[in-house]
Design a protein around this motif. Structure first.
Motif, PDB file in Angstrom:
ATOM      1  N   ALA A 146      45.517  69.999 -32.468  1.00 28.51           N
ATOM      2  CA  ALA A 146      45.787  71.215 -33.237  1.00 28.51           C
ATOM      3  C   ALA A 146      45.874  70.860 -34.700  1.00 28.51           C
ATOM      4  N   LYS A 147      45.522  71.816 -35.556  1.00 27.02           N
ATOM      5  CA  LYS A 147      45.588  71.599 -36.996  1.00 27.02           C
ATOM      6  C   LYS A 147      47.038  71.677 -37.469  1.00 27.02           C
ATOM      7  N   PRO A 148      47.335  71.092 -38.635  1.00 32.29           N
ATOM      8  CA  PRO A 148      48.718  71.104 -39.133  1.00 32.29           C
ATOM      9  C   PRO A 148      49.348  72.485 -39.208  1.00 32.29           C
ATOM     10  N   PRO A 149      48.633  73.543 -39.719  1.00 34.23           N
ATOM     11  CA  PRO A 149      49.278  74.856 -39.745  1.00 34.23           C
ATOM     12  C   PRO A 149      49.627  75.378 -38.357  1.00 34.23           C
ATOM     13  N   VAL A 150      48.783  75.049 -37.369  1.00 31.25           N
ATOM     14  CA  VAL A 150      49.047  75.501 -36.006  1.00 31.25           C
ATOM     15  C   VAL A 150      50.259  74.783 -35.439  1.00 31.25           C
ATOM     16  N   ARG A 151      50.395  73.488 -35.740  1.00 30.52           N
ATOM     17  CA  ARG A 151      51.569  72.738 -35.284  1.00 30.52           C
ATOM     18  C   ARG A 151      52.843  73.305 -35.893  1.00 30.52           C
ATOM     19  N   LYS A 152      52.760  73.656 -37.190  1.00 29.08           N
ATOM     20  CA  LYS A 152      53.945  74.223 -37.839  1.00 29.08           C
ATOM     21  C   LYS A 152      54.316  75.564 -37.214  1.00 29.08           C
ATOM     22  N   LEU A 153      53.283  76.388 -36.922  1.00 26.05           N
ATOM     23  CA  LEU A 153      53.536  77.676 -36.294  1.00 26.05           C
ATOM     24  C   LEU A 153      54.215  77.491 -34.951  1.00 26.05           C
ATOM     25  N   ALA A 154      53.722  76.534 -34.146  1.00 25.96           N
ATOM     26  CA  ALA A 154      54.315  76.281 -32.839  1.00 25.96           C
ATOM     27  C   ALA A 154      55.762  75.820 -32.974  1.00 25.96           C
TER      28      ALA A 154
ATOM     29  N   ASP B 126      57.792  76.541 -35.477  1.00 24.50           N
ATOM     30  CA  ASP B 126      58.606  77.671 -35.913  1.00 24.50           C
ATOM     31  C   ASP B 126      58.930  78.621 -34.767  1.00 24.50           C
ATOM     32  N   LEU B 127      57.973  78.775 -33.839  1.00 25.16           N
ATOM     33  CA  LEU B 127      58.176  79.685 -32.707  1.00 25.16           C
ATOM     34  C   LEU B 127      58.842  79.005 -31.528  1.00 25.16           C
ATOM     35  N   GLY B 128      59.065  77.676 -31.635  1.00 26.95           N
ATOM     36  CA  GLY B 128      59.700  76.961 -30.535  1.00 26.95           C
ATOM     37  C   GLY B 128      58.793  76.766 -29.343  1.00 26.95           C
ATOM     38  N   ILE B 129      57.513  76.637 -29.581  1.00 25.44           N
ATOM     39  CA  ILE B 129      56.539  76.490 -28.505  1.00 25.44           C
ATOM     40  C   ILE B 129      56.110  75.030 -28.390  1.00 25.44           C
ATOM     41  N   ASP B 130      56.155  74.489 -27.189  1.00 22.74           N
ATOM     42  CA  ASP B 130      55.681  73.130 -26.925  1.00 22.74           C
ATOM     43  C   ASP B 130      54.164  73.186 -26.770  1.00 22.74           C
ATOM     44  N   LEU B 131      53.441  72.500 -27.665  1.00 23.58           N
ATOM     45  CA  LEU B 131      51.972  72.550 -27.621  1.00 23.58           C
ATOM     46  C   LEU B 131      51.416  72.014 -26.310  1.00 23.58           C
ATOM     47  N   ALA B 132      52.181  71.183 -25.615  1.00 22.03           N
ATOM     48  CA  ALA B 132      51.696  70.642 -24.343  1.00 22.03           C
ATOM     49  C   ALA B 132      51.575  71.721 -23.277  1.00 22.03           C
ATOM     50  N   THR B 133      52.246  72.861 -23.500  1.00 20.60           N
ATOM     51  CA  THR B 133      52.201  73.943 -22.518  1.00 20.60           C
ATOM     52  C   THR B 133      51.190  75.023 -22.889  1.00 20.60           C
ATOM     53  N   VAL B 134      50.484  74.824 -24.010  1.00 23.77           N
ATOM     54  CA  VAL B 134      49.558  75.836 -24.491  1.00 23.77           C
ATOM     55  C   VAL B 134      48.145  75.534 -24.009  1.00 23.77           C
ATOM     56  N   VAL B 135      47.487  76.537 -23.484  1.00 16.29           N
ATOM     57  CA  VAL B 135      46.094  76.379 -23.034  1.00 16.29           C
ATOM     58  C   VAL B 135      45.171  76.581 -24.225  1.00 16.29           C
TER      59      VAL B 135
ATOM     60  N   GLY C  97      38.497  71.723 -27.239  1.00 14.91           N
ATOM     61  CA  GLY C  97      39.861  71.745 -26.745  1.00 14.91           C
ATOM     62  C   GLY C  97      40.920  71.818 -27.814  1.00 14.91           C
ATOM     63  N   ILE C  98      40.582  72.376 -28.981  1.00 16.63           N
ATOM     64  CA  ILE C  98      41.554  72.480 -30.068  1.00 16.63           C
ATOM     65  C   ILE C  98      42.401  73.740 -29.871  1.00 16.63           C
ATOM     66  N   ILE C  99      43.695  73.616 -30.049  1.00 16.46           N
ATOM     67  CA  ILE C  99      44.606  74.749 -29.925  1.00 16.46           C
ATOM     68  C   ILE C  99      44.572  75.566 -31.211  1.00 16.46           C
ATOM     69  N   THR C 100      44.393  76.868 -31.081  1.00 17.07           N
ATOM     70  CA  THR C 100      44.306  77.761 -32.239  1.00 17.07           C
ATOM     71  C   THR C 100      45.606  78.530 -32.419  1.00 17.07           C
ATOM     72  N   ARG C 101      45.702  79.249 -33.534  1.00 15.34           N
ATOM     73  CA  ARG C 101      46.880  80.079 -33.789  1.00 15.34           C
ATOM     74  C   ARG C 101      47.027  81.154 -32.713  1.00 15.34           C
TER      75      ARG C 101
END
Length: 489
Positions: free
Chosen positions: A191-199, A201-210, A216-220
């Protein structure tokens, strides 16, 4: 010639060019080819959007597409390879140079084959720690290859924890998602840095995001989708579900669920930066005048029937542009720019007339070069081509550089007038308002006349109030009595 040299000559990389003047990046909008496609020198392979325009890029090689380094929607720095081409596909299999975004499966195979353990990374994250090891030996016939052992210390570093006992199995630090899609070689979701920051801020674990992005890049959007279920409390039994209460009754509104965020980039980002720079750099003065343009509107209808104007776009904007150019010819001092570095005023003996155009990607201002010396049919032709090209999103960066003055036609939206902001580096901008039937004193009597309001903003460092007023008054005079196009032109 060494094998590596031959390989480098065979697989040619095409790098993101600077398609404008000093641009540093561009976003890949669309690929027209895919790996395995045959391409020829000069063939357009993709469309990119810079801070100024959307541009199609031709490939300078003949061959077969080996790899697309970046997917659509990715912003790439100028000078970065975006596509590699096998220029000698008949020479048999060969390994192409590694690129920046290698899929996780390819990264694993590459690590086993190269002296230095390389790993696919997302731009901006750097490479994960790796160790130096020997190239895997070629297995003997009938004997399976044995993987080289990985030290416990290295395995612990990759997993981010203390090295376990040799007999204990190593538990991955991150649980793979969607069969490994979107997970790096060390288990870190891509994931890109802004997407990591968004996750974060929202308390979302990127490992659980499809992931849904390329490679396979995670988007906003993926993060927001994962956050939506978490935002709503889990309902109890069906019988215990309370009756929904309208927001007005509770006074609580989930604003985040009704908001939409769009990254600021490309043309819109450049426009925002330019407007802020212009508004706080050039001291703006705006003057207004209301004028009877009944005769000009009549002339527009006559010109539409003129054989010399057949097939050309004839409208009120055309005559406003001609009136602007005639007024500038009478007051050439307004056609200038301010050189802050040299502390000089640069007077220009040419007029590059900009036309502000609203496009789906944002506001752009292409200009007609040397508009002041063109005939009315030539001006009409170039104005029509300029508008059509802008609507198609095909305006070139060169068409948007070097402007001296601009017209913005706010009247097409039914707006009477406004206070336009200067295009950076220009001296004046004219806003052309809506033409409406209004009561007007004409020859001593109140009659219904076609009336419009003009607004002229100018750089007060270059144009003082007297000069700006004379310029605007002359534009209005030409539009009130268009025969002055002949007598003054």
């Amino acid at each position: 010639m060494t094998a590596s040299t031959a390989n480098a000559q065979r697989f040619r990389e095409f790098k993101m060019p600077d398609v404008g003047e000093g641009l540093t990046e561009a976003e890949i909008l669309k690929w027209y080819v895919k790996p395995g496609d045959t391409v020829t020198d000069g063939q357009v392979v993709c469309e990119v959007e810079t801070a100024k325009a959307a541009v199609e890029l031709p490939i300078p090689y003949d061959g077969v597409v080996h790899e697309l380094t970046f997917g659509e929607g990715v912003t790439v720095d100028v000078g970065t390879a975006i596509i590699s081409v096998d220029t000698d596909p008949g020479a048999g299999p060969a390994s192409a140079p590694a690129t920046v975004q290698t899929p996780p499966e390819a990264a694993k195979a590459e690590e086993e084959a190269e002296p230095q353990g390389r790993q696919a990374v997302l731009v901006g994250y750097g490479a994960a720690p790796s160790s130096t090891k020997r190239r895997a030996r070629k297995p003997q016939a009938g004997v399976p290859a044995q993987p080289e052992p990985v030290s416990a210390a290295l395995q612990a570093e990759l997993n981010g924890r203390t090295a376990p006992a040799p007999a204990a199995p190593v538990t991955p630090a991150v649980t793979p998602v969607a069969n490994g899609a979107g997970v790096g070689a060390v288990g870190r979701p891509l994931a890109k840095p802004p997407v990591r920051k968004l996750a974060k801020d929202l308390g979302i674990d990127l490992a659980t995001v499809v992931p849904s992005g390329p490679d396979g890049i995670i988007t906003r959007e993926d993060v927001h989708a994962a956050a939506a279920p978490a935002a709503a409390p889990a309902p109890a039994a069906a019988a215990a579900v309370p009756t929904p209460v309208a927001p007005a009754e509770t006074g609580v509104v989930n604003a985040a669920a009704r908001e939409r965020r769009v990254p600021v980039k490309g043309v819109r980002k450049a426009t925002a930066q330019a407007m802020v720079s212009s508004a706080f750099t050039a001291p703006h003065v705006t003057e207004f005048i209301t004028v009877d343009v009944t005769r000009t509107m009549k002339l527009v209808q006559e010109l539409k029937q003129d054989p010399d104007m057949a097939g050309l776009r004839v409208n009120p904007l055309l005559l406003v542009a001609r009136a602007f150019l005639v007024a500038i010819k009478r007051h050439p001092e307004v056609n200038a720019s301010w050189d802050e570095a040299q502390q000089e005023i640069v007077y220009k003996d040419y007029v590059n007339l900009g036309i502000a155009a609203a496009t789906p990607r944002g506001l752009i201002v292409p200009n007609i070069k040397d508009a002041g010396v063109k005939t009315l049919p030539q001006l009409a032709e170039e104005l029509g081509d300029l508008v059509a090209t802008a609507r198609e999103g095909k305006t070139s960066p060169a068409a948007m550089t070097g402007g001296t003055v601009t017209i913005t036609n706010v009247g097409v939206f039914g707006v009477d007038t406004g206070t336009p902001i200067l295009n950076p580096g220009e001296s004046a901008i004219l806003a052309f308002g809506a033409v409406k039937l209004q009561p007007w004193v004409h020859k001593g009597k109140v009659k219904a006349r076609q009336v419009t309001t003009l607004a002229l903003s100018f750089d007060h460092r270059l144009i003082d109030g007297e000069l700006g007023s004379k310029l605007l008054a002359d534009i209005a005079a030409v539009l009130e009595r268009p025969k002055r196009l002949i007598t003054w032109g």
